[in-house]
Scaffold this motif. Structure first.
Motif: not given
Length: 130
Positions: A57, A72, A76
């Motif tokens: 990230l 994720y 996201r």
């Protein structure tokens, strides 16, 4: 550039303390649940191995920050904000003896930020995680 993960001043201060005690090569992984719930865990070199199932990230306090690919895909659309609270956190993270725990807060990206993130991913040759 939109950052996927950031740290509060308190978190950066704790990271610097941990680096002074344990060395500069610390790393973070956002836990997906189980024993620690969902927490940002800080590790020493060699304590955890990142692989194809993990997404980088960014960095906080000069330390790489990763999250599992499946998690994720669900998160996201949010910016992770790593903070610190007093007390004991997860058993896997190294800040426990300091009487502190990293805490993940989040905020939803705006539509403009999401478009910029998708453009960043395309430019980096990464398929957007949807």
């Amino acid at each position: 550039m939109v950052e996927k993960v950031i740290a509060t001043p308190a978190a950066v201060e704790l990271i610097q303390l941990l680096k002074s005690k344990h060395g500069p090569e610390l790393m973070f992984h956002q836990s997906g649940g189980c024993c620690d719930g969902s927490a940002a865990n800080c590790y020493l070199p060699g304590e955890i191995t990142m692989g194809a199932g993990d997404v980088w990230l960014g960095e906080i306090g000069g330390c790489g920050f990763y999250i599992g690919k499946a998690q994720y895909a669900l998160w996201r659309h949010t910016q992770l904000i790593i903070d610190v609270i007093d007390g004991q956190g997860g058993t896997f993270s190294i800040e426990g003896p300091e009487g502190k725990a990293f805490l993940t807060r989040s905020r939803v990206f705006t539509e403009v930020e999401m478009a910029e993130l998708e453009a960043q991913e395309r430019a980096a040759g990464v398929a957007p995680h949807r």
